[in-house]
Design a protein around this motif. Structure first.
Motif, PDB file in Angstrom:
ATOM      1  N   GLY A   1       0.791  -1.226   0.000  1.00 10.77           N
ATOM      2  CA  GLY A   1       0.000   0.000   0.000  1.00 10.77           C
ATOM      3  C   GLY A   1       0.821   1.272   0.000  1.00 10.77           C
ATOM      4  O   GLY A   1       0.304   2.351   0.312  1.00 10.77           O
TER       5      GLY A   1
ATOM      6  N   LYS B   1      -2.287   6.804  -0.105  1.00 12.06           N
ATOM      7  CA  LYS B   1      -3.175   6.036   0.765  1.00 12.06           C
ATOM      8  C   LYS B   1      -3.708   6.966   1.848  1.00 12.06           C
ATOM      9  O   LYS B   1      -2.943   7.687   2.494  1.00 12.06           O
ATOM     10  CB  LYS B   1      -2.430   4.859   1.396  1.00 12.06           C
ATOM     11  CG  LYS B   1      -3.338   3.901   2.157  1.00 12.06           C
ATOM     12  CD  LYS B   1      -2.577   2.649   2.591  1.00 12.06           C
ATOM     13  CE  LYS B   1      -3.525   1.636   3.218  1.00 12.06           C
ATOM     14  NZ  LYS B   1      -2.821   0.384   3.588  1.00 12.06           N
TER      15      LYS B   1
ATOM     16  N   TYR C   1      -7.758   4.853  -0.657  1.00 12.66           N
ATOM     17  CA  TYR C   1      -6.739   5.589  -1.399  1.00 12.66           C
ATOM     18  C   TYR C   1      -7.382   6.748  -2.153  1.00 12.66           C
ATOM     19  O   TYR C   1      -8.611   6.822  -2.286  1.00 12.66           O
ATOM     20  CB  TYR C   1      -6.057   4.680  -2.423  1.00 12.66           C
ATOM     21  CG  TYR C   1      -5.315   3.487  -1.869  1.00 12.66           C
ATOM     22  CD1 TYR C   1      -3.931   3.485  -1.748  1.00 12.66           C
ATOM     23  CD2 TYR C   1      -6.007   2.330  -1.487  1.00 12.66           C
ATOM     24  CE1 TYR C   1      -3.249   2.374  -1.262  1.00 12.66           C
ATOM     25  CE2 TYR C   1      -5.339   1.220  -1.000  1.00 12.66           C
ATOM     26  CZ  TYR C   1      -3.952   1.253  -0.888  1.00 12.66           C
ATOM     27  OH  TYR C   1      -3.276   0.152  -0.405  1.00 12.66           O
TER      28      TYR C   1
END
Length: 335
Positions: A179, A297, A228
């Motif tokens: 991520g 993110k 996100y």
């Protein structure tokens, strides 16, 4: 740019600069090698620059269960190489025989038997031939025998949130899986793009005032669960959204993960809420294609006690995303 498959009958007599690899991601390191190809082409008066790639990844043929998920589909890889100035992309669809060749056989039968390379430009970790037994030094020695120059380019390191690292496709896959959207973007020189056909969703987002479009990506790496922000591009075909069009980018918020607020056991969802009103989204996007570009993110996934609390958090996510995307983020697309 010319894109073609290398079959048994293929042979090119044009003097060229070759670079061979998977080129997954077409990242900063690949760009550096391509730039060196231009320098070699000018110095050696070559007619063209040819990138040779593999589809699928060679590991898929040898150990399918260990084959990595990809960063860029072949269509996107071709578009990015074209924008980088490569003249042609030679695609090897069955690399089994090449993988089993001794280095000498690879140089004689494949490199000079199929192509006419004035030079071959690779990273210094380049390996080839049976059991990866050939390295860049082997290639240099074979070049003396077969009449081509082998050029080795050391790829630079960059500073990331996890420390200083040399850019590679494997590194970027790790960033995406963790991520780390901003690290992936720095290494790629553009946001990571996830592509899929729009599929019907559950309709819960629409019920609480935040309609979403859902995709079901297959071969590409899906970022880790979380919320996100980034830009989406909508098109009529996979090929269309594999080509970055800055004029069609729409600011969005993404949710990836299992929806646990309302029920358990749901599949992993990949969905986007467009921040600006869109007639396309209101009319429905099922059957069209969507690309999701990951900029940052926002948070991890959470379980909410009710729809009102979920809607309140999504509204906060949207406001934060608008602030992030209000900067000139489109300048991050060095494609």
């Amino acid at each position: 740019m010319k894109v073609f498959k290398v079959d048994e009958s293929f042979q090119s007599k044009a003097k060229s600069i070759l670079t061979i690899g998977n080129f997954d991601g077409i990242h900063r390191g690949h760009r550096h090698i391509i730039n060196k190809c231009f320098e070699a082409a000018e110095e050696l008066d070559a007619e063209k620059i040819t990138a040779v790639t593999f589809e699928p990844h060679p590991v898929y043929l040898l150990k399918p269960d260990k084959a990595p998920k990809i960063i860029t589909p072949l269509e996107m890889k071709a578009n990015l190489l074209e924008k980088a100035g490569v003249d042609e992309l030679a695609v090897i669809t069955d690399s089994t025989r090449l993988l089993n060749m001794a280095p000498e056989e690879f140089a004689k039968d494949f490199l000079t038997g199929r192509f006419n390379p004035a030079a071959i430009v690779e990273g210094c970790d380049f390996r080839f031939g049976y059991s990866r037994s050939g390295d860049i030094d082997t290639l240099k020695e074979l070049g003396k025998v077969h009449g081509f120059r082998a050029c080795c380019e050391e790829l630079a390191e960059l500073e990331f949130s996890v420390g200083r690292r040399r850019v590679s496709s494997s590194l970027i896959r790790g960033f995406i899986e963790q991520g780390l959207a901003e690290d992936a973007m720095k290494a790629l020189w553009r946001p990571y793009r996830l592509i899929g056909e729009v599929v019907p969703g559950r309709g819960i987002g629409r019920q609480i005032g935040f309609p979403t479009a859902n995709i079901n990506p297959t071969m590409q790496i899906r970022p880790s669960d979380g919320v996100y922000t980034g830009f989406v591009q909508i098109g009529e075909s996979r090929e269309e959204v594999c080509r970055i069009d800055r004029q069609k980018l729409q600011p969005s918020v993404y949710s990836i993960g299992r929806a646990r607020t309302f029920e358990q056991g749901n599949p992993i969802l990949t969905e986007a809420h467009l921040l600006q009103s869109s007639r396309e989204l209101e009319e429905g996007l099922e059957g069209r294609w969507m690309a999701m570009d990951f900029i940052a993110k926002l948070r991890e996934q959470r379980v909410f006690p009710n729809k009102d609390k979920l809607a309140e958090q999504i509204d906060a996510d949207c406001r934060r995303a608008e602030k992030i995307l209000s900067e000139d983020k489109k300048s991050l697309y060095n494609d």
